[in-house]
Design a protein around this motif. Structure first.
Motif, PDB file in Angstrom:
ATOM      1  N   GLN A 110      66.879  49.498  39.365  1.00 29.52           N
ATOM      2  CA  GLN A 110      65.965  48.432  39.755  1.00 29.52           C
ATOM      3  C   GLN A 110      64.997  48.901  40.841  1.00 29.52           C
ATOM      4  OE1 GLN A 110      65.746  45.348  38.366  1.00 29.52           O
ATOM      5  NE2 GLN A 110      67.300  45.936  36.883  1.00 29.52           N
ATOM      6  N   THR A 111      65.517  49.655  41.797  1.00 30.57           N
ATOM      7  CA  THR A 111      64.669  50.166  42.874  1.00 30.57           C
ATOM      8  C   THR A 111      63.637  51.139  42.340  1.00 30.57           C
ATOM      9  OG1 THR A 111      66.517  49.915  44.432  1.00 30.57           O
ATOM     10  CG2 THR A 111      64.688  51.332  45.104  1.00 30.57           C
ATOM     11  N   LEU A 112      64.055  52.026  41.430  1.00 29.96           N
ATOM     12  CA  LEU A 112      63.111  52.974  40.829  1.00 29.96           C
ATOM     13  C   LEU A 112      62.055  52.245  40.014  1.00 29.96           C
ATOM     14  CD1 LEU A 112      62.255  55.884  40.091  1.00 29.96           C
ATOM     15  CD2 LEU A 112      63.860  55.748  38.169  1.00 29.96           C
ATOM     16  N   LEU A 113      62.463  51.230  39.252  1.00 25.12           N
ATOM     17  CA  LEU A 113      61.518  50.478  38.435  1.00 25.12           C
ATOM     18  C   LEU A 113      60.450  49.815  39.297  1.00 25.12           C
ATOM     19  CD1 LEU A 113      60.747  49.349  35.635  1.00 25.12           C
ATOM     20  CD2 LEU A 113      62.290  47.430  36.105  1.00 25.12           C
ATOM     21  N   VAL A 114      60.881  49.188  40.372  1.00 24.51           N
ATOM     22  CA  VAL A 114      59.924  48.525  41.258  1.00 24.51           C
ATOM     23  C   VAL A 114      58.975  49.548  41.889  1.00 24.51           C
ATOM     24  CG1 VAL A 114      59.692  47.207  43.395  1.00 24.51           C
ATOM     25  CG2 VAL A 114      61.440  46.580  41.733  1.00 24.51           C
ATOM     26  N   GLY A 115      59.517  50.660  42.391  1.00 25.46           N
ATOM     27  CA  GLY A 115      58.677  51.656  43.046  1.00 25.46           C
ATOM     28  C   GLY A 115      57.678  52.299  42.107  1.00 25.46           C
ATOM     29  N   VAL A 116      58.124  52.678  40.895  1.00 24.27           N
ATOM     30  CA  VAL A 116      57.233  53.355  39.947  1.00 24.27           C
ATOM     31  C   VAL A 116      56.149  52.416  39.440  1.00 24.27           C
ATOM     32  CG1 VAL A 116      57.135  54.423  37.675  1.00 24.27           C
ATOM     33  CG2 VAL A 116      58.929  55.077  39.266  1.00 24.27           C
ATOM     34  N   VAL A 117      56.526  51.204  39.042  1.00 24.86           N
ATOM     35  CA  VAL A 117      55.530  50.261  38.515  1.00 24.86           C
ATOM     36  C   VAL A 117      54.521  49.879  39.589  1.00 24.86           C
ATOM     37  CG1 VAL A 117      55.214  47.949  37.556  1.00 24.86           C
ATOM     38  CG2 VAL A 117      57.084  49.385  36.744  1.00 24.86           C
ATOM     39  N   ALA A 118      54.996  49.637  40.807  1.00 24.43           N
ATOM     40  CA  ALA A 118      54.076  49.289  41.887  1.00 24.43           C
ATOM     41  C   ALA A 118      53.126  50.437  42.200  1.00 24.43           C
ATOM     42  CB  ALA A 118      54.868  48.906  43.137  1.00 24.43           C
ATOM     43  N   THR A 119      53.649  51.659  42.218  1.00 26.32           N
ATOM     44  CA  THR A 119      52.792  52.816  42.485  1.00 26.32           C
ATOM     45  C   THR A 119      51.780  53.024  41.370  1.00 26.32           C
ATOM     46  OG1 THR A 119      54.576  53.869  43.742  1.00 26.32           O
ATOM     47  CG2 THR A 119      52.778  55.284  42.997  1.00 26.32           C
ATOM     48  N   LEU A 178      60.998  39.521  40.260  1.00 26.83           N
ATOM     49  CA  LEU A 178      60.923  40.975  40.355  1.00 26.83           C
ATOM     50  C   LEU A 178      59.515  41.460  40.046  1.00 26.83           C
ATOM     51  CD1 LEU A 178      62.687  43.480  40.877  1.00 26.83           C
ATOM     52  CD2 LEU A 178      63.059  43.629  38.413  1.00 26.83           C
ATOM     53  N   ALA A 179      58.840  40.819  39.080  1.00 25.33           N
ATOM     54  CA  ALA A 179      57.459  41.187  38.769  1.00 25.33           C
ATOM     55  C   ALA A 179      56.540  40.917  39.947  1.00 25.33           C
ATOM     56  CB  ALA A 179      56.976  40.411  37.540  1.00 25.33           C
ATOM     57  N   THR A 180      56.831  39.870  40.718  1.00 25.04           N
ATOM     58  CA  THR A 180      56.022  39.561  41.895  1.00 25.04           C
ATOM     59  C   THR A 180      56.092  40.687  42.919  1.00 25.04           C
ATOM     60  OG1 THR A 180      56.262  37.178  41.613  1.00 25.04           O
ATOM     61  CG2 THR A 180      55.774  37.967  43.822  1.00 25.04           C
ATOM     62  N   VAL A 181      57.289  41.241  43.103  1.00 23.54           N
ATOM     63  CA  VAL A 181      57.459  42.355  44.047  1.00 23.54           C
ATOM     64  C   VAL A 181      56.618  43.545  43.600  1.00 23.54           C
ATOM     65  CG1 VAL A 181      59.113  43.972  45.026  1.00 23.54           C
ATOM     66  CG2 VAL A 181      59.738  41.581  44.739  1.00 23.54           C
ATOM     67  N   MET A 182      56.652  43.867  42.302  1.00 19.61           N
ATOM     68  CA  MET A 182      55.870  44.992  41.791  1.00 19.61           C
ATOM     69  C   MET A 182      54.380  44.781  42.035  1.00 19.61           C
ATOM     70  SD  MET A 182      57.793  45.552  38.147  1.00 19.61           S
ATOM     71  CE  MET A 182      59.571  45.693  38.009  1.00 19.61           C
ATOM     72  N   ASP A 250      58.825  49.007  50.952  1.00 17.40           N
ATOM     73  CA  ASP A 250      58.191  47.690  50.938  1.00 17.40           C
ATOM     74  C   ASP A 250      58.896  46.739  49.976  1.00 17.40           C
ATOM     75  OD1 ASP A 250      56.373  48.580  52.771  1.00 17.40           O
ATOM     76  OD2 ASP A 250      54.760  48.939  51.330  1.00 17.40           O
ATOM     77  N   ALA A 251      59.308  47.262  48.807  1.00 14.22           N
ATOM     78  CA  ALA A 251      60.030  46.416  47.853  1.00 14.22           C
ATOM     79  C   ALA A 251      61.354  45.949  48.442  1.00 14.22           C
ATOM     80  CB  ALA A 251      60.266  47.185  46.554  1.00 14.22           C
ATOM     81  N   ALA A 252      62.042  46.845  49.143  1.00 16.89           N
ATOM     82  CA  ALA A 252      63.290  46.458  49.796  1.00 16.89           C
ATOM     83  C   ALA A 252      63.040  45.409  50.884  1.00 16.89           C
ATOM     84  CB  ALA A 252      63.970  47.692  50.390  1.00 16.89           C
ATOM     85  N   ALA A 253      61.919  45.557  51.593  1.00 14.94           N
ATOM     86  CA  ALA A 253      61.581  44.588  52.641  1.00 14.94           C
ATOM     87  C   ALA A 253      61.306  43.208  52.043  1.00 14.94           C
ATOM     88  CB  ALA A 253      60.365  45.072  53.427  1.00 14.94           C
ATOM     89  N   LEU A 254      60.578  43.158  50.920  1.00 13.83           N
ATOM     90  CA  LEU A 254      60.303  41.875  50.286  1.00 13.83           C
ATOM     91  C   LEU A 254      61.595  41.235  49.768  1.00 13.83           C
ATOM     92  CD1 LEU A 254      57.014  42.623  48.302  1.00 13.83           C
ATOM     93  CD2 LEU A 254      57.273  41.386  50.447  1.00 13.83           C
ATOM     94  N   LEU A 257      63.417  39.751  52.595  1.00 12.68           N
ATOM     95  CA  LEU A 257      62.826  38.496  53.054  1.00 12.68           C
ATOM     96  C   LEU A 257      63.016  37.356  52.054  1.00 12.68           C
ATOM     97  CD1 LEU A 257      59.481  39.874  54.534  1.00 12.68           C
ATOM     98  CD2 LEU A 257      61.496  39.116  55.793  1.00 12.68           C
ATOM     99  N   GLY A 258      63.680  37.641  50.938  1.00  9.35           N
ATOM    100  CA  GLY A 258      63.938  36.597  49.960  1.00  9.35           C
ATOM    101  C   GLY A 258      62.830  36.384  48.962  1.00  9.35           C
ATOM    102  N   LEU A 259      61.913  37.347  48.820  1.00  8.83           N
ATOM    103  CA  LEU A 259      60.796  37.228  47.896  1.00  8.83           C
ATOM    104  C   LEU A 259      60.983  38.082  46.653  1.00  8.83           C
ATOM    105  CD1 LEU A 259      57.877  37.347  50.510  1.00  8.83           C
ATOM    106  CD2 LEU A 259      58.803  35.323  49.356  1.00  8.83           C
ATOM    107  N   GLY A 260      62.169  38.638  46.481  1.00 10.92           N
ATOM    108  CA  GLY A 260      62.422  39.519  45.346  1.00 10.92           C
ATOM    109  C   GLY A 260      63.012  38.770  44.169  1.00 10.92           C
ATOM    110  N   ASN A 261      63.917  39.418  43.471  1.00 10.71           N
ATOM    111  CA  ASN A 261      64.532  38.844  42.280  1.00 10.71           C
ATOM    112  C   ASN A 261      65.343  37.603  42.656  1.00 10.71           C
ATOM    113  OD1 ASN A 261      65.756  38.329  39.831  1.00 10.71           O
ATOM    114  ND2 ASN A 261      66.283  40.465  39.445  1.00 10.71           N
ATOM    115  N   PRO A 262      65.066  36.451  42.032  1.00 16.03           N
ATOM    116  CA  PRO A 262      65.804  35.236  42.401  1.00 16.03           C
ATOM    117  C   PRO A 262      67.260  35.249  41.935  1.00 16.03           C
ATOM    118  CG  PRO A 262      64.356  34.807  40.539  1.00 16.03           C
ATOM    119  CD  PRO A 262      64.045  36.196  41.011  1.00 16.03           C
ATOM    120  N   ASP A 263      67.630  36.149  41.038  1.00 13.93           N
ATOM    121  CA  ASP A 263      68.997  36.237  40.548  1.00 13.93           C
ATOM    122  C   ASP A 263      69.813  37.120  41.480  1.00 13.93           C
ATOM    123  OD1 ASP A 263      71.333  36.259  39.160  1.00 13.93           O
ATOM    124  OD2 ASP A 263      70.581  37.379  37.424  1.00 13.93           O
TER     125      ASP A 263
END
Length: 318
Positions: A110-119, A178-182, A250-254, A257-263
């Motif tokens: 999940q962490t890799l997916l967020v980092g790669v897609v965001a980058t 999760l898409a919002t974080v990306m 940054d994804a970990a920070a979001l 803060l409760g702005l990541g995956n709601p599940d």
């Protein structure tokens, strides 16, 4: 003095060997040769490879389901009773009786997916803006300069807001997912890539090969897109490696803060770190494991990116 003489001798031998081969090496080949001899690059690449291995093969490596509360009857968070590392659970159990080792492995994907897609999002949009502005500046003309100025003012407005604050603002507008974080992390990286590519293209526009192409009558558009742009991508690609480390943080920070995956059952290092804050007094290891994973992974990408930057920058070559 002897070390300097040895370096000169090795350089002479290398030059002679290349002369005997009758062929030289390109910039990228030489940069790769320098990178693979750099201890910092080796350490960074090794860390990144371990991270990628667990992220790709995590579902097959995890001994248990990351969502199964198999040992829930052994954990009592309200009474501050937790289970630490043991034979069947290498990293212990979390507050719901789930295997922490399995959640860490699955969380890497999940962490890799967020980092790669965001980058990739930041790189694509930023390169489009920066490449358009750089090409317009290189082509010259009144309209080209105006287009360059307009695009850069938009970029400057984005740069005026701190990256994390911009990501938080975007995430708050789009909602928790999760898409919002990306998207949020990717948007925060757009001005960095745009400014970097534009500056590199402007620097390349004054090189001798560009002057020679203009003297031969090559069309300006072909010069900008076929010569200047490809030779300007090196620093941007290196920045992509460095940005990947920032995106993970940054994804970990979001998520924290409760702005990541709601599940909450879906393992992700930032979410795991946020959930562990409630149990620091009884089970500090629940926060230590994901925090160390984030730090080590970001450090690996940073070391690899810095080594690549040194290899491609002629002013930093050793």
């Amino acid at each position: 003095m002897s070390r300097k003489a040895d370096r000169i001798d090795r350089l002479a031998e290398l030059t002679a060997a290349r002369a005997e081969d009758g062929r030289g090496h390109g910039v990228w080949r030489e940069a790769f040769d320098r990178t693979r001899r750099n201890p910092m690059a080796i350490a960074g690449a090794g860390t990144v490879c371990v991270f990628l291995f667990f992220a790709i093969f995590g579902p097959w490596l995890a001994p248990y389901s990351p969502t199964a509360q198999t040992w829930g009857n052994e954990v009592f968070p309200n009474q501050n009773v937790f289970v630490g590392p043991r034979a069947e659970n290498w990293l212990g159990l979390d507050n719901l009786g789930r295997d922490q080792f399995s959640r860490m492995i699955i969380g890497a994907r999940q962490t890799l997916l967020v980092g790669v897609v965001a980058t990739l999002l930041g790189f694509t949009v930023g390169a489009l803006l920066g490449g358009t502005a750089g090409a317009a500046h290189a082509l010259g003309g009144v309209w080209g300069r105006r287009l360059d100025a307009a695009l850069m003012r938009v970029t400057d407005m984005m740069l005026a807001v701190p990256a994390l604050l911009l990501a938080v603002s975007v995430a708050a507008l789009l909602g928790q997912s999760l898409a919002t974080v990306m998207i949020a992390v990717g948007v925060a990286q757009i001005p960095i890539f745009a400014r970097l590519l534009r500056g590199a293209m402007i620097a390349q526009a004054g090189r001798d090969y560009v002057l020679a192409a203009r003297a031969l009558g090559v069309r300006k558009r072909r010069i900008a897109l076929g010569h200047i742009l490809p030779n300007s991508l090196g620093p941007v690609l290196v920045q992509g490696t460095l940005t990947l480390a920032t995106a993970i943080i940054d994804a970990a920070a979001l998520s924290y803060l409760g702005l990541g995956n709601p599940d909450p059952s879906t393992p992700e290092w930032g979410t795991m770190l946020a959930d562990a804050q409630r149990f620091l007094s009884g089970a500090p290891q629940l926060a230590v494991y994901p925090a160390l994973a984030i730090i080590v992974t970001a450090l690996g990408f940073t070391l690899l990116g810095e080594a690549m930057r040194e290899s491609l920058d002629p002013r930093l070559r050793k």
